[in-house]
Design a protein around this motif. Structure first.
Motif, short mmCIF file in Angstrom:
data_model
loop_
_atom_site.label_atom_id
_atom_site.label_comp_id
_atom_site.label_asym_id
_atom_site.label_seq_id
_atom_site.Cartn_x
_atom_site.Cartn_y
_atom_site.Cartn_z
N TYR A 163 -10.22 75.78 31.11
CA TYR A 163 -9.28 74.50 30.91
C TYR A 163 -8.30 74.41 32.22
CZ TYR A 163 -10.44 74.25 25.93
OH TYR A 163 -10.98 74.23 24.77
N SER A 164 -7.93 73.10 32.37
CA SER A 164 -6.81 73.10 33.48
C SER A 164 -5.67 72.83 32.71
CB SER A 164 -7.23 71.45 33.99
OG SER A 164 -6.22 71.19 34.90
N VAL A 165 -4.77 74.05 32.83
CA VAL A 165 -3.64 74.22 32.11
C VAL A 165 -2.18 74.09 32.98
CG1 VAL A 165 -2.49 75.83 30.51
CG2 VAL A 165 -5.22 75.99 30.95
N SER A 166 -1.59 73.22 32.44
CA SER A 166 -0.13 73.11 32.84
C SER A 166 0.97 73.80 32.16
CB SER A 166 0.25 71.78 32.98
OG SER A 166 0.44 71.00 32.00
N LEU A 167 1.89 74.37 32.49
CA LEU A 167 3.08 74.99 31.84
C LEU A 167 4.38 74.14 32.15
CD1 LEU A 167 4.50 77.38 30.19
CD2 LEU A 167 4.69 78.37 32.47
N GLU A 168 4.91 73.87 31.32
CA GLU A 168 6.36 72.99 31.22
C GLU A 168 7.28 73.96 31.04
OE1 GLU A 168 6.13 69.35 28.98
OE2 GLU A 168 5.05 68.41 30.51
N THR A 169 8.26 74.36 32.19
CA THR A 169 9.10 75.15 31.69
C THR A 169 10.74 74.94 32.12
OG1 THR A 169 9.78 77.64 32.27
CG2 THR A 169 8.47 76.57 33.90
N SER A 170 11.60 75.35 31.80
CA SER A 170 12.87 75.23 32.16
C SER A 170 13.28 75.66 33.25
CB SER A 170 13.97 75.57 31.11
OG SER A 170 14.10 76.62 30.94
N GLY A 171 12.71 76.53 33.85
CA GLY A 171 13.19 77.27 35.31
C GLY A 171 14.15 78.38 34.78
N ALA A 172 14.56 78.51 33.53
CA ALA A 172 15.57 79.31 33.26
C ALA A 172 15.03 80.84 32.89
CB ALA A 172 16.39 79.06 32.27
N ILE A 173 13.65 80.89 32.85
CA ILE A 173 12.90 82.12 32.36
C ILE A 173 12.22 82.47 33.64
CG2 ILE A 173 11.53 83.57 30.96
CD1 ILE A 173 12.82 81.92 28.58
N ASP A 174 11.99 83.93 33.94
CA ASP A 174 11.20 84.49 35.06
C ASP A 174 9.62 83.81 34.87
OD1 ASP A 174 9.99 85.98 36.86
OD2 ASP A 174 10.09 87.99 35.68
N VAL A 175 9.16 83.25 36.10
CA VAL A 175 7.81 82.93 35.92
C VAL A 175 6.80 83.58 36.82
CG1 VAL A 175 8.59 80.32 35.60
CG2 VAL A 175 8.04 81.43 38.02
N SER A 176 7.24 85.05 37.26
CA SER A 176 6.62 85.82 38.12
C SER A 176 5.15 86.28 37.34
CB SER A 176 7.35 87.12 38.76
OG SER A 176 7.80 87.67 37.37
N SER A 177 4.94 86.44 36.02
CA SER A 177 4.08 87.07 35.40
C SER A 177 3.11 85.86 34.84
CB SER A 177 4.43 87.92 34.30
OG SER A 177 5.28 88.92 34.80
N GLN A 196 8.84 82.90 24.15
CA GLN A 196 7.81 83.85 23.49
C GLN A 196 6.99 84.43 24.31
OE1 GLN A 196 6.31 81.90 19.66
NE2 GLN A 196 7.36 80.24 20.10
N ARG A 197 6.92 85.82 24.04
CA ARG A 197 6.39 86.82 24.84
C ARG A 197 4.90 86.50 24.80
NH1 ARG A 197 7.05 92.91 23.38
NH2 ARG A 197 6.00 91.88 21.44
N GLY A 198 4.27 85.94 23.76
CA GLY A 198 2.84 85.68 23.80
C GLY A 198 2.21 84.72 24.39
N CYS A 199 3.30 83.73 24.93
CA CYS A 199 3.00 82.72 25.68
C CYS A 199 1.90 83.12 26.95
CB CYS A 199 3.98 82.04 26.15
SG CYS A 199 3.72 80.40 27.37
N LEU A 200 2.37 84.03 27.77
CA LEU A 200 1.71 84.60 29.08
C LEU A 200 0.07 84.79 28.64
CD1 LEU A 200 4.32 86.95 30.37
CD2 LEU A 200 3.67 84.67 31.04
N GLU A 201 0.07 85.49 27.29
CA GLU A 201 -1.60 85.70 26.98
C GLU A 201 -2.05 84.35 26.68
OE1 GLU A 201 -4.83 87.73 26.41
OE2 GLU A 201 -3.28 88.33 27.45
N LEU A 202 -1.48 83.72 25.98
CA LEU A 202 -2.14 82.10 25.40
C LEU A 202 -2.50 81.41 26.98
CD1 LEU A 202 -2.63 79.94 23.78
CD2 LEU A 202 -0.45 79.18 24.14
#
Length: 215
Positions: free
Chosen positions: A95-109, A80-86
């Motif tokens: 906040y101390s924020v962690s992102l759990e991602t599959s590694g299948a989508i670009d994380v550069s942004s 979801q595109r809005g995730c980056l803004e969240l």
């Protein structure tokens, strides 16, 4: 509906069951949708449904809990595109924020203040072909790479990928047994026998609450 509204499956408060902050009370924001279909997936209920929420309402709900730890998960949250803004707005609120991602989508942004916990999908996951190895260049020492290991072949593959990409020089490495498929003790013994510089982890929340959603 605004362009940065997000479809949310659930927001809940629990103990972090994995990664570096295991055991810490954490608010989980689970986004709906995922382009992958890992055979061991335990959150298939988040593939569809959910509720459209504004970023303001999400952040207001998070603020009800007495913790500085937030995990944004899925599904695959970056679908979801809005995730980056969240992620950015949560970091702006310290906040101390962690992102759990599959590694299948670009994380550069992804905002540099976010701790990325990124999978490399093993052969037995049925989604190895979705690994985006270009993402590795965007990881740093506070990030983590997770291998969910289903069998001995997955273990050997994970060791080979660690060496091929010099992963221990990039960030911390997590080896996690797939529940019901890989015996945890056996995996722990393999790690010790090979003297691997990895963090062994089991899913704490499943020992406490089983497969109950929202825990």
């Amino acid at each position: 509906m605004k362009s940065d509204d997000l479809r949310i499956s659930e927001i809940f408060y629990s103990l972090q069951g994995e990664s570096r902050s295991v055991g810490i009370p954490t608010v989980f924001i689970r986004l709906t949708g995922c382009p992958l279909r890992c055979q061991y997936c335990d959150t298939s209920y988040a593939f569809s449904g959910g509720e459209m929420r504004s970023l303001a309402s999400i952040i207001d709900q998070v603020a009800q809990y007495n913790t500085r730890y937030i995990t944004v998960t899925g599904g695959e949250p970056l679908a979801q595109r809005g995730c980056l803004e969240l992620l950015k707005q949560l970091a702006d609120k310290n906040y101390s924020v962690s992102l759990e991602t599959s590694g299948a989508i670009d994380v550069s942004s992804v905002d540099v203040r976010i701790d990325k916990v990124m999978d490399l999908k093993t052969p037995a996951s049925a989604e190895e072909h979705r690994n985006r190895y270009n993402n590795l260049q965007y990881l740093n020492s506070k990030d983590q790479i997770k291998f969910v290991i289903c069998n001995a072949e997955d273990y050997a593959w994970s060791k080979a990928k660690m060496a091929e990409h010099e992963l221990t020089q990039k960030c911390e490495i997590l080896f996690s047994p797939s529940l019901g498929q890989q015996d945890p003790t056996e995996l722990a013994e393999w790690i010790l026998a090979d003297q691997l510089p990895v963090r062994f982890q089991v899913q704490l929340h499943k020992f406490l609450w089983g497969d109950v959603a929202g825990k």
